[in-house]
Scaffold this active site. Structure first.
Site, PDB file in Angstrom:
ATOM      1  N   HIS A 144     -14.401 -24.932  22.839  1.00  0.00           N
ATOM      2  CA  HIS A 144     -14.210 -24.020  23.976  1.00  0.00           C
ATOM      3  C   HIS A 144     -12.957 -23.163  23.769  1.00  0.00           C
ATOM      4  CE1 HIS A 144     -17.453 -25.422  26.438  1.00  0.00           C
ATOM      5  NE2 HIS A 144     -16.955 -26.639  26.625  1.00  0.00           N
ATOM      6  N   GLU A 168     -14.149 -29.888  23.345  1.00  0.00           N
ATOM      7  CA  GLU A 168     -13.143 -29.097  24.052  1.00  0.00           C
ATOM      8  C   GLU A 168     -12.437 -28.107  23.123  1.00  0.00           C
ATOM      9  OE1 GLU A 168     -12.790 -28.909  27.229  1.00  0.00           O
ATOM     10  OE2 GLU A 168     -14.331 -30.436  27.511  1.00  0.00           O
TER      11      GLU A 168
END
Length: 251
Positions: free
Chosen positions: A35, A32
């Site tokens: 990202h 994550e």
């Protein structure tokens, strides 16, 4: 389930459970975070302002996705908030942000395979050289850690490249199609239910295969998601370990 399957005593169970927790947290958080960082590099600071550009696992862990990861080996974290309208180049931003997480998982698996080969060497030497039981056990735990790290990140990689909403593979397809594309529109409405169905089927089939001896082997192929992940993950796992094995002798 990993801890329960391989534990020989309560201490083993506890250590393997901790290993699993650490591997899951590392894998999900870095996925994550990648990202969010790539979104920032493309001009979108939404993740930064939301406090998601951090290694703090509490900011990234989704309870249901984390539980799924612990139970069946694949799950998800809280999606990093991204506003594509802030990208300097829309399509390039969409694609690079979408693939950032799986690339990080690929890198982790590749490096983890080196750790696996090194610990395999250390474990074999500990056995041959007559090291203490404690030293052998520590080597075995580290071997399990790196093995789980490689396997889990490869599963995350191949799971997330599926073209199903809201996975990263869908985002790549979305970047190259019109917003009202029929496939994308269908997936936005039904993608989550498809994923829940695949994961649920995988859990049911694998549980049945482990607990009922009379079930024929072909029944396992009903686990479409598990069969797909096992096939591709095992092949890449073998390639990585064979590559590092050229430089790290087994014995």
């Amino acid at each position: 389930m990993f801890a329960f399957r391989y534990a020989q005593d309560p201490l083993d169970y506890f250590v393997l459970l901790v290993i699993t927790l650490i591997v899951v947290v590392i894998s999900l958080v870095l996925h994550e975070l990648a990202h969010g960082l790539v979104a920032k590099w493309n001009g979108d600071y939404t993740a930064k302002y939301a406090g998601r550009l951090t290694l703090n696992p509490l900011k990234h862990i989704d309870p249901i996705g984390f539980l799924m990861m612990m139970l069946v080996g694949f799950g998800y974290a809280k999606p990093v908030p991204v506003n594509p309208n802030n990208f300097r180049h829309y399509r390039r931003g969409m694609v690079t942000v979408a693939i950032a997480g799986v690339i990080v998982n690929l890198i982790i698996a590749f490096i983890g395979a080196l750790g696996l080969c090194l610990m395999n060497l250390a474990f074999n030497h500990a056995l041959i050289d007559g090291a203490s039981a404690a030293a052998v056990k520590v080597c075995w735990y580290l071997l399990q850690f790196f093995g789980k790290l490689v396997t889990l990140n490869l599963c995350l990689l191949f799971f997330n490249i599926l073209p199903i909403f809201p996975l990263d593979g869908f985002r790549v397809i979305e970047a190259f199609t019109r917003y009202n594309n029929r496939f994308c529109a269908f997936m936005r409405v039904n993608g989550r239910y498809i994923l829940y169905g695949l994961v649920g089927l995988s859990f049911i089939v694998s549980t049945a295969m482990e607990n009922f001896a009379n079930i024929p082997s072909w029944f396992g192929y009903l686990d479409v998601l598990g069969t797909y992940l096992k096939f591709f993950s095992s092949h890449l796992y073998n390639w990585f370990t064979q590559f590092w094995g050229l430089m790290v002798p087994i014995y």
